[in-house]
Design a protein around this motif. Structure first.
Motif, mmCIF file in Angstrom:
data_model
loop_
_atom_site.group_PDB
_atom_site.id
_atom_site.type_symbol
_atom_site.label_atom_id
_atom_site.label_comp_id
_atom_site.label_asym_id
_atom_site.label_seq_id
_atom_site.Cartn_x
_atom_site.Cartn_y
_atom_site.Cartn_z
ATOM 1 N N ILE A 223 0.576 -1.274 0.345
ATOM 2 C CA ILE A 223 0.037 0.041 0.023
ATOM 3 C C ILE A 223 0.817 0.957 -0.529
ATOM 4 C CG2 ILE A 223 -0.300 -0.050 2.527
ATOM 5 C CD1 ILE A 223 -2.637 0.672 -0.104
ATOM 6 N N ALA A 224 2.046 1.295 0.820
ATOM 7 C CA ALA A 224 3.386 2.107 0.793
ATOM 8 C C ALA A 224 3.311 2.615 -0.676
ATOM 9 C CB ALA A 224 4.210 2.572 1.261
ATOM 10 N N VAL A 225 3.894 2.053 -1.531
ATOM 11 C CA VAL A 225 4.266 2.108 -2.772
ATOM 12 C C VAL A 225 2.527 2.729 -4.005
ATOM 13 C CG1 VAL A 225 5.184 0.900 -5.302
ATOM 14 C CG2 VAL A 225 6.408 -0.010 -2.913
ATOM 15 N N LEU A 226 1.785 1.324 -3.289
ATOM 16 C CA LEU A 226 0.629 2.073 -4.139
ATOM 17 C C LEU A 226 0.248 3.947 -3.614
ATOM 18 C CD1 LEU A 226 -1.179 -0.643 -3.684
ATOM 19 C CD2 LEU A 226 -0.185 -0.316 -5.747
ATOM 20 N N VAL A 227 0.635 4.142 -2.647
ATOM 21 C CA VAL A 227 -0.194 5.529 -2.666
ATOM 22 C C VAL A 227 0.597 6.827 -2.799
ATOM 23 C CG1 VAL A 227 -0.545 7.049 -0.794
ATOM 24 C CG2 VAL A 227 -1.621 4.790 -0.552
ATOM 25 N N ARG A 228 2.309 6.319 -1.806
ATOM 26 C CA ARG A 228 2.677 7.451 -2.333
ATOM 27 C C ARG A 228 4.403 7.376 -3.887
ATOM 28 N NH1 ARG A 228 4.019 5.876 2.854
ATOM 29 N NH2 ARG A 228 4.131 7.583 4.917
ATOM 30 N N GLY A 229 3.906 6.108 -4.505
ATOM 31 C CA GLY A 229 4.820 5.631 -5.377
ATOM 32 C C GLY A 229 3.725 6.451 -6.785
ATOM 33 N N GLN A 230 2.445 5.262 -6.836
ATOM 34 C CA GLN A 230 1.699 5.954 -7.896
ATOM 35 C C GLN A 230 -0.085 6.938 -7.386
ATOM 36 O OE1 GLN A 230 -0.135 2.431 -9.373
ATOM 37 N NE2 GLN A 230 2.290 0.615 -8.914
ATOM 38 N N LEU A 231 -0.213 7.332 -6.436
ATOM 39 C CA LEU A 231 -1.328 8.031 -6.700
ATOM 40 C C LEU A 231 -1.333 9.113 -5.876
ATOM 41 C CD1 LEU A 231 -4.529 8.013 -5.920
ATOM 42 C CD2 LEU A 231 -3.495 8.163 -3.484
ATOM 43 N N CYS A 232 0.094 9.539 -5.560
ATOM 44 C CA CYS A 232 0.621 10.892 -5.731
ATOM 45 C C CYS A 232 1.194 11.573 -6.554
ATOM 46 C CB CYS A 232 1.975 10.757 -4.614
ATOM 47 S SG CYS A 232 0.952 10.571 -2.641
ATOM 48 N N THR A 233 1.792 10.520 -7.356
ATOM 49 C CA THR A 233 2.605 11.016 -8.883
ATOM 50 C C THR A 233 1.651 11.247 -8.940
ATOM 51 O OG1 THR A 233 4.212 9.956 -8.185
ATOM 52 C CG2 THR A 233 3.963 10.549 -10.124
ATOM 53 N N ALA A 234 0.482 10.153 -9.346
ATOM 54 C CA ALA A 234 -0.651 10.896 -11.178
ATOM 55 C C ALA A 234 -0.958 12.165 -10.283
ATOM 56 C CB ALA A 234 -1.571 9.381 -10.813
ATOM 57 N N LEU A 235 -1.444 11.867 -8.626
ATOM 58 C CA LEU A 235 -2.606 13.001 -8.360
ATOM 59 C C LEU A 235 -1.453 14.501 -8.962
ATOM 60 C CD1 LEU A 235 -4.671 14.745 -7.381
ATOM 61 C CD2 LEU A 235 -3.407 14.016 -4.669
ATOM 62 N N SER A 236 -0.219 14.708 -8.381
ATOM 63 C CA SER A 236 0.904 15.819 -9.161
ATOM 64 C C SER A 236 0.739 16.199 -10.193
ATOM 65 C CB SER A 236 2.413 15.419 -8.630
ATOM 66 O OG SER A 236 2.924 14.405 -9.194
ATOM 67 N N ARG A 237 0.394 15.144 -10.959
ATOM 68 C CA ARG A 237 0.635 15.109 -12.401
ATOM 69 C C ARG A 237 -0.770 15.955 -13.029
ATOM 70 N NH1 ARG A 237 4.300 15.565 -16.039
ATOM 71 N NH2 ARG A 237 3.133 14.735 -17.825
ATOM 72 N N VAL A 238 -2.300 15.830 -12.528
ATOM 73 C CA VAL A 238 -3.416 16.462 -12.768
ATOM 74 C C VAL A 238 -2.891 17.877 -12.268
ATOM 75 C CG1 VAL A 238 -5.796 16.519 -12.750
ATOM 76 C CG2 VAL A 238 -4.510 14.177 -12.869
ATOM 77 N N LEU A 239 -1.902 17.312 -11.043
ATOM 78 C CA LEU A 239 -2.221 19.284 -10.837
ATOM 79 C C LEU A 239 -1.495 20.336 -11.217
ATOM 80 C CD1 LEU A 239 -2.951 18.123 -6.226
ATOM 81 C CD2 LEU A 239 -4.262 19.518 -8.003
ATOM 82 N N LEU A 240 -0.213 19.464 -11.682
ATOM 83 C CA LEU A 240 0.601 20.306 -12.382
ATOM 84 C C LEU A 240 0.226 20.700 -13.943
ATOM 85 C CD1 LEU A 240 3.572 18.005 -11.472
ATOM 86 C CD2 LEU A 240 3.654 20.790 -10.809
#
Length: 367
Positions: A223-240
């Motif tokens: 879950i650490a990989v799924l959240v910090r590795g994938q979800l956070c990065t994907a969310l940042s891409r939308v916000l950027l």
């Protein structure tokens, strides 16, 4: 000694009048007679050589040309500015006003140049879109959170400038044709779906995994990989998408936007005289907590702060509501986002993003 003093006086008078005697005249003035060019006169005075005199003459001639060159540079800059304005007008949809010469006839060369420019821009946009569609990247690294990889976003205004109706030159709304870079929203939805699949393991008979176990990053590293590795990065891409990262010194980070939005929330509540909503209260408290624990070391990295912020939003089951709070203040949005940014592009953009994040509130996280 008198001869040496005479030589010094001659040189001083020469520069004061901005005209030099010829080398032979200097020699005569120093030694009286027999003092050739480049030789020492009576009393040890130094006579200007012909080579030095020639060099100084060239320098003076070059200095006289500087004002004229400055005028030419100023004229060229004015012409360049006029040309740029003309091209901008053509690209902005004002192409119906064809430039004309003194006799009133259209300048075909200008129109041809503008058409070539628009064709080149269209080709560049096509190449950029092709690179984005064939890259195959399903996740993004730390540089994305720094706001460095925004190639597709920077090309978006060009796409908007090129896309217009062929007949009247009327420009189509940029927001309606603008998509997040490299299908970032699709990547975000995929990251959310992966988390749903992860929690679905609890329903598998005999797995021995509970929802609490699957959502605890201390007991389950996946879950650490799924959240910090994938979800956070994907969310940042939308916000950027359309994020104004450049400033006078350094660059803005997405965490700067979060902090500024938090301060705007405090000001809004203070002006309104009411209380905080549950989402506003938890968001502002989390920003203070993240900043207080990230004073030094790796925790001070804005990437880590943003990821911690997302994790706290999941722990509170309010990440989708936090997105709404962050994007409420118009002044903050105008400061950090272009008008064509995804989060400002249309009335449906934010609800679509919030609906994508809403299912995460149904899982129990302990991050």
């Amino acid at each position: 000694a008198m001869a040496k003093s005479s030589a010094g006086g001659a040189n001083a008078a020469k520069y004061a009048a901005k005209s030099r005697p010829r080398p032979a005249e200097v020699a005569n003035g120093v030694s009286g007679a027999g003092g050739g060019s480049g030789s020492a006169g009576v009393g040890g005075g130094i006579v200007m050589s012909a080579e030095l005199d020639a060099r100084l003459s060239k320098l003076e001639a070059a200095a006289e040309l500087v004002p004229a060159l400055a005028e030419k540079v100023a004229a060229l800059e004015e012409a360049l500015a006029a040309s740029r304005k003309q091209v901008d007008d053509l690209l902005a949809g004002g192409g119906s006003r064809t430039p004309r010469d003194a006799s009133g006839r259209p300048r075909s060369s200008v129109a041809t140049s503008a058409a070539s420019t628009k064709a080149a821009l269209a080709q560049a946009v096509s190449r950029q879109q092709a690179r984005g569609s064939t890259s195959g990247k399903a996740s993004w690294g730390f540089l994305d959170l720094l706001g460095i990889t925004q190639g597709a976003a920077s090309s978006a205004p060009t796409a908007g400038a090129v896309a217009r109706k062929a007949g009247g030159g009327a420009r189509q709304p940029v927001a309606s044709m603008m998509a997040p870079p490299s299908d970032a929203l699709t990547v975000l939805q995929a990251a959310i779906a992966a988390i749903g699949t992860h929690f679905a393991q609890a329903a598998v008979a005999g797995s021995g995994k509970t929802l609490e176990l699957l959502g605890n990053d201390q007991k389950n590293k996946e879950i650490a990989v799924l959240v910090r590795g994938q979800l956070c990065t994907a969310l940042s891409r939308v916000l950027l998408h359309g994020f104004k990262s450049f400033k006078l010194i350094g660059r803005y980070h997405i965490w700067d936007f979060v902090q500024h939005a938090c301060e705007a929330t405090h000001e809004r509540v203070k002006r309104g005289g009411g209380g905080y909503t549950p989402a506003e209260k938890s968001l502002t408290a989390t920003v203070v907590e993240v900043n207080s624990t990230g004073l030094e070391g790796p925790a001070a990295n804005p990437n880590i702060k943003f990821r911690s912020f997302v994790c706290c939003g999941l722990n509170h089951a309010q990440l989708h509501d936090w997105v709404a709070v962050l994007t409420t203040d118009p002044e903050t949005m105008g400061k950090f986002y272009e008008a064509w940014a995804y989060v400002r592009s249309s009335e449906q953009a934010l609800p679509q993003m919030m609906e994508a994040l809403r299912p995460l509130a149904g899982y129990k996280f302990a991050l």
